[in-house]
Design a protein around this motif. Structure first.
Motif, PDB file in Angstrom:
ATOM      1  N   ALA A 145       8.513  15.835 -15.375  1.00 49.18           N
ATOM      2  CA  ALA A 145       8.531  16.269 -13.975  1.00 49.18           C
ATOM      3  C   ALA A 145       9.519  15.443 -13.162  1.00 49.18           C
ATOM      4  O   ALA A 145      10.276  15.984 -12.347  1.00 49.18           O
ATOM      5  N   VAL A 146       9.539  14.138 -13.403  1.00 47.38           N
ATOM      6  CA  VAL A 146      10.403  13.267 -12.591  1.00 47.38           C
ATOM      7  C   VAL A 146      11.878  13.523 -12.899  1.00 47.38           C
ATOM      8  O   VAL A 146      12.719  13.498 -11.991  1.00 47.38           O
ATOM      9  N   ILE A 147      12.192  13.797 -14.148  1.00 46.32           N
ATOM     10  CA  ILE A 147      13.597  14.098 -14.485  1.00 46.32           C
ATOM     11  C   ILE A 147      14.030  15.383 -13.773  1.00 46.32           C
ATOM     12  O   ILE A 147      15.151  15.484 -13.273  1.00 46.32           O
ATOM     13  N   THR A 148      13.131  16.350 -13.699  1.00 46.79           N
ATOM     14  CA  THR A 148      13.441  17.580 -12.957  1.00 46.79           C
ATOM     15  C   THR A 148      13.689  17.248 -11.479  1.00 46.79           C
ATOM     16  O   THR A 148      14.644  17.747 -10.873  1.00 46.79           O
ATOM     17  N   VAL A 187      10.355   8.915  -3.389  1.00 45.16           N
ATOM     18  CA  VAL A 187       9.283   8.428  -4.281  1.00 45.16           C
ATOM     19  C   VAL A 187       7.926   8.913  -3.757  1.00 45.16           C
ATOM     20  O   VAL A 187       7.084   9.405  -4.520  1.00 45.16           O
ATOM     21  N   THR A 188       7.735   8.811  -2.431  1.00 47.17           N
ATOM     22  CA  THR A 188       6.474   9.263  -1.827  1.00 47.17           C
ATOM     23  C   THR A 188       6.253  10.746  -2.106  1.00 47.17           C
ATOM     24  O   THR A 188       5.173  11.164  -2.527  1.00 47.17           O
ATOM     25  N   LEU A 250      -5.953   3.433  -7.164  1.00 54.79           N
ATOM     26  CA  LEU A 250      -5.612   2.708  -8.392  1.00 54.79           C
ATOM     27  C   LEU A 250      -4.408   3.330  -9.087  1.00 54.79           C
ATOM     28  O   LEU A 250      -3.550   2.639  -9.612  1.00 54.79           O
ATOM     29  N   TRP A 251      -4.320   4.668  -9.045  1.00 56.17           N
ATOM     30  CA  TRP A 251      -3.179   5.349  -9.676  1.00 56.17           C
ATOM     31  C   TRP A 251      -1.870   4.976  -8.970  1.00 56.17           C
ATOM     32  O   TRP A 251      -0.877   4.624  -9.618  1.00 56.17           O
ATOM     33  N   VAL A 252      -1.896   5.021  -7.635  1.00 55.01           N
ATOM     34  CA  VAL A 252      -0.670   4.693  -6.880  1.00 55.01           C
ATOM     35  C   VAL A 252      -0.272   3.248  -7.154  1.00 55.01           C
ATOM     36  O   VAL A 252       0.901   2.945  -7.356  1.00 55.01           O
ATOM     37  N   PHE A 253      -1.262   2.367  -7.197  1.00 53.22           N
ATOM     38  CA  PHE A 253      -0.971   0.941  -7.357  1.00 53.22           C
ATOM     39  C   PHE A 253      -0.334   0.623  -8.706  1.00 53.22           C
ATOM     40  O   PHE A 253       0.535  -0.222  -8.808  1.00 53.22           O
ATOM     41  N   ARG A 254      -0.799   1.316  -9.730  1.00 52.60           N
ATOM     42  CA  ARG A 254      -0.298   0.943 -11.063  1.00 52.60           C
ATOM     43  C   ARG A 254       0.782   1.883 -11.583  1.00 52.60           C
ATOM     44  O   ARG A 254       1.305   1.664 -12.666  1.00 52.60           O
ATOM     45  N   ASP A 255       1.125   2.944 -10.829  1.00 53.06           N
ATOM     46  CA  ASP A 255       2.094   3.900 -11.380  1.00 53.06           C
ATOM     47  C   ASP A 255       3.444   3.233 -11.595  1.00 53.06           C
ATOM     48  O   ASP A 255       3.949   2.505 -10.745  1.00 53.06           O
ATOM     49  N   PHE A 256       4.026   3.516 -12.734  1.00 52.04           N
ATOM     50  CA  PHE A 256       5.296   2.886 -13.100  1.00 52.04           C
ATOM     51  C   PHE A 256       6.376   3.932 -13.360  1.00 52.04           C
ATOM     52  O   PHE A 256       7.498   3.826 -12.864  1.00 52.04           O
ATOM     53  N   SER A 257       6.025   4.970 -14.126  1.00 51.96           N
ATOM     54  CA  SER A 257       7.076   5.865 -14.627  1.00 51.96           C
ATOM     55  C   SER A 257       7.797   6.640 -13.525  1.00 51.96           C
ATOM     56  O   SER A 257       9.016   6.822 -13.610  1.00 51.96           O
ATOM     57  N   ILE A 258       7.079   7.090 -12.508  1.00 52.64           N
ATOM     58  CA  ILE A 258       7.744   7.878 -11.459  1.00 52.64           C
ATOM     59  C   ILE A 258       8.828   7.040 -10.791  1.00 52.64           C
ATOM     60  O   ILE A 258       9.992   7.466 -10.683  1.00 52.64           O
ATOM     61  N   ALA A 275       4.364  -3.257 -10.180  1.00 58.76           N
ATOM     62  CA  ALA A 275       4.461  -2.761 -11.567  1.00 58.76           C
ATOM     63  C   ALA A 275       5.910  -2.797 -12.042  1.00 58.76           C
ATOM     64  O   ALA A 275       6.189  -3.223 -13.170  1.00 58.76           O
ATOM     65  N   ILE A 276       6.826  -2.372 -11.184  1.00 60.02           N
ATOM     66  CA  ILE A 276       8.251  -2.361 -11.558  1.00 60.02           C
ATOM     67  C   ILE A 276       8.750  -3.790 -11.741  1.00 60.02           C
ATOM     68  O   ILE A 276       9.462  -4.101 -12.699  1.00 60.02           O
ATOM     69  N   MET A 277       8.353  -4.664 -10.833  1.00 61.60           N
ATOM     70  CA  MET A 277       8.813  -6.051 -10.906  1.00 61.60           C
ATOM     71  C   MET A 277       8.296  -6.724 -12.176  1.00 61.60           C
ATOM     72  O   MET A 277       9.027  -7.463 -12.841  1.00 61.60           O
ATOM     73  N   THR A 278       7.046  -6.434 -12.533  1.00 56.91           N
ATOM     74  CA  THR A 278       6.472  -7.031 -13.750  1.00 56.91           C
ATOM     75  C   THR A 278       7.269  -6.594 -14.976  1.00 56.91           C
ATOM     76  O   THR A 278       7.634  -7.404 -15.829  1.00 56.91           O
TER      77      THR A 278
END
Lengths: 318, 419
Positions: A145-148, A187-188, A250-258, A275-278
């Motif tokens: 979905a994100v690539i689209t 992103v939002t 929790l989903w928003v906080f840990r989401d990485f792939s999007i 998540a990205i920084m980690t």
């Protein structure tokens, strides 16, 4: 009347199994042991794939290591990673971005999810198709979905800019992913698009469990649509809204792939969450000790948010 | 009873046969992002086929791992003590592995086998910490691919040969054909998405053309020198004047779709051109890069993991020897459409199959003669951090319209601090 003087028929004694290690697990006395025994495989699995890595990460965070091999424990314990972390402007920026994203994405997703659920709860032709369309973003794999979306948002040849230009909403193409505010908005938008169907489905299930008699009684009392929504629908939905809120946060906080696929945390840190920084510290700069410290702090924040939300919504949930 | 006997017989047969089977076949693990890729992937498969033919008791488990996340996966494998037997890495990431002592010192292996690496393109990049850590598989120079039809439409009959001509051509070929405010064609393209090596590599093309470098031959950071600043300004002119797609992504794809007129890239761009629409493909041509010396450098390397058992190391070394043999280096030039690093490895078949081979050789030689590499000397071990910090500062420069000199000074100071 039963003749109590009659001798009772002789029955063969019940032969009990000797059981595991001679313990008869079928007997009520050992029922608790049987329960623990049945739980054991799941507990072992959780210990192996969740608890052990978590403890390992906590330990690594107290070592100054670049690569986490099994011999990392040979180095001495240090607070260096945490001292560096709390002094880092990048860390506080990531906290700020995560918090902003949490508030914006969660609130928009909840509103859109509620609106969509209310809409498809009405009787109209094509309701089944509408319900399916609402659930669609949730069903599409995240990276696909994100690539689209990457192509849709492309500043040069993306369909979104083309539409906005044709409609006269913008005069020049927007660099959706190369400017801080548009990148955060993009992103939002994608996170809301991906996240709201789950909330809708949850709320729709909740709406269908509200007894119709409540609304009929309200109508008799002269309550209009708005009042019925405020005084019947919302209170009845509170348990579902509470659970949805905790899960979405929790989903928003840990989401990485999007974020990783869309912006990689850029531009200039505008979408860099914890998540990205980690991930970046661990796999781009190979600072596993420092990345583990970041992970531990993220875990603590997540636990605190969850505890707070569960406490706040517990009266509705339980 | 009969069933029990049959099962027992099968078990016995298995116990007897299994060790024999295990002894009969040794398996070597080989992980690469190039598996299945047209050109390079075909070449790897040819080497594997030949190796398995000459070593009937050895099988190579060739596994694809996508380039995105490749180094993460390899680090995890090395850290877990299960590194591949044949190690394939990019030249800009091998130092991370070498620094951690995970790679075998190939010096004794080279000496024992009598392998001659004199004149081997880019081999010096594999020298780290006084040891030969790898064998270079590709050293390249950038060339320019251009759309002849778009240039002709803009009244340009010859591909540009200098920066000034390139800039003029980029201006002329940035076209809004229908006047709807959306540009239909851009003069050229530069990477403008994630702050990674894509930014610094693309900028380096223009920095080199102005006589600048990120670091000099002694490893001293030279970002705030007048030459480097001039190069950054050249790159900035293209961005500020809107001569490049603002999205800055999928540039090779946009080029083969006829939406970008000129594209500076390495030899691998040929694989993209093969995928172009038949209506566009005849108009796509190659020329020498107008930015001289061209960007170039080491691409990918082959090596051994220090912890691999000796027996497997020997087999993996034999595989490396086969891959670097004259026969397979010639095939590399032919299938990969880029000159192999072994001296004299470009045969007549390569010239016949790759008409622009001479351009590639000239570009490689020019980059090599100028000592160019994408990875800045003195920042090899901190390359990822350097590219991130530099890209972010240059991104900020464009977004906030900051003076180039001030940003160059900031990047200079941060890069020095990294060292």
């Amino acid at each position: 009347m039963t003749d109590l003087t009659q001798p009772r028929p002789v029955t063969a004694p019940v032969r009990r199994s000797s059981g595991l290690f001679g313990i008869d697990l079928a007997s009520p006395r050992h029922a608790r042991k049987l329960g623990y025994l049945l739980l054991l495989p799941a507990v072992l699995l959780i210990l192996g794939i969740l608890v052990y890595p978590m403890l390992l990460a906590i330990e690594i965070s107290f070592h100054d290591v670049k690569f986490a091999t099994l011999s990392f424990g040979a180095s001495e314990y240090t607070l260096k990673n945490y001292v560096k972390l709390f002094a880092s402007s990048d860390f506080w920026n990531a906290i700020g971005v995560s918090a902003k994203l949490l508030v914006v994405v969660t609130s928009i997703s909840m509103l859109v999810g509620l609106g969509a659920a209310l809409l498809v709860n009405q009787q109209f032709r094509g309701r089944g198709v509408a319900r399916m369309l609402i659930a669609l973003p949730w069903a599409i794999p995240e990276v696909v979905a994100v690539i689209t979306w990457l192509w849709i948002l492309d500043a040069s040849f993306g369909v979104l800019n083309w539409m906005l230009l044709k409609l006269g909403v913008i005069g020049l193409p927007i660099s959706w992913l190369n400017q801080p505010l548009p990148a955060f908005s993009a992103v939002t938008m994608v996170m809301v698009w991906k996240g709201f169907p789950f909330i809708s489905i949850m709320i729709l299930a909740g709406l269908q469990s509200i007894p119709e008699e409540y609304y009929q009684a309200a109508r008799v009392d002269g309550a209009n649509v708005w009042k019925r929504f405020i005084w019947i629908t919302l209170p009845c939905l509170m348990p579902v809204l509470g659970v949805s809120l905790v899960l979405t946060v929790l989903w928003v906080f840990r989401d990485f792939s999007i974020i990783n696929v869309l912006t990689g945390g850029g531009p200039v840190g505008a979408t860099e969450t914890l998540a990205i920084m980690t991930y970046e510290e661990a796999f781009s700069f190979f600072r596993m000790g420092y990345a583990s410290a970041l992970g531990v702090v993220t875990l603590v924040i997540c636990a605190l948010i969850s505890a707070f939300l569960v406490k706040k919504t517990s009266h509705a949930v339980f | 009873m009969k069933l029990s006997k049959t099962l027992a017989a099968l078990l016995l047969a298995g116990i007897v046969a299994l060790p024999g089977l295990a002894a009969a076949e040794t398996r070597l693990n080989f992980v690469s992002w190039q598996k299945g890729e047209k050109g390079y992937g075909d070449w790897w498969q040819a080497v594997i086929d030949e190796f398995e033919t000459t070593h009937p008791d050895v099988k190579i488990d060739f596994t694809l791992m996508p380039r995105d996340g490749y180094s993460d996966a390899m680090i995890t494998q090395f850290a877990a003590g299960s590194a591949p037997d044949i190690v394939h890495l990019t030249s800009f990431e091998y130092v991370t592995f070498a620094e951690n002592g995970w790679l075998e010192d190939l010096g004794p292996w080279i000496e024992k086998s009598g392998m001659d690496l004199n004149g081997w393109a880019g081999q010096s990049v594999c020298e780290w910490d006084g040891k030969t850590q790898c064998i270079m598989m590709l050293y390249f120079g950038y060339i320019m691919a251009y759309n002849e039809q778009i240039l002709a439409e803009a009244g340009i009959t010859e591909p540009p040969k200098t920066w000034e001509e390139f800039l003029a051509a980029a201006r002329a070929t940035t076209i809004d054909r229908d006047g709807d405010g959306i540009k239909d064609v851009y003069g050229t393209g530069v990477h403008m998405v994630s702050a990674n090596s894509g930014w610094t590599n693309d900028m380096l093309i223009y920095v080199l053309s102005a006589g600048g470098r990120w670091t000099n031959n002694e490893g001293k950071v030279t970002i705030n020198t007048p030459e480097t600043i001039e190069g950054i300004n050249r790159w900035r002119t293209l961005v500020d004047e809107g001569l490049v797609p603002p999205g800055g992504a999928e540039l090779d794809q946009l080029f083969i779709e006829g939406k970008v007129a000129m594209r500076l890239n390495g030899p691998w761009i040929n694989a993209f051109l093969q995928k172009a629409d038949p209506a566009i493909q005849p108009h796509l041509k190659y020329a020498a890069s107008p930015m001289q010396p061209p960007l170039g450098g080491a691409s990918n390397v082959l090596t051994l993991a220090a912890e691999t058992p000796q027996e497997k190391k020997e087999l993996a070394w034999e595989f490396i020897q086969l891959a670097t043999s004259q026969k397979f280096q010639e095939l590399y030039s032919e299938l990969g459409a880029s000159p192999a690093p072994r001296p004299g490895a470009v045969g007549p078949a390569s010239f016949e199959k790759v008409p622009h081979m001479q351009l590639l050789i000239d570009a490689t030689n020019a980059a090599s003669a100028a000592g160019v590499d994408r990875m800045p000397k003195g920042l090899e071990a901190q390359n990822n951090e350097f590219t991130k910090l530099a890209a972010e500062q240059f991104q900020r420069m464009i977004i906030e319209k900051l003076p180039t000199e001030a940003v160059a000074a900031t990047v200079q100071a941060e890069a020095e601090a990294l060292q």
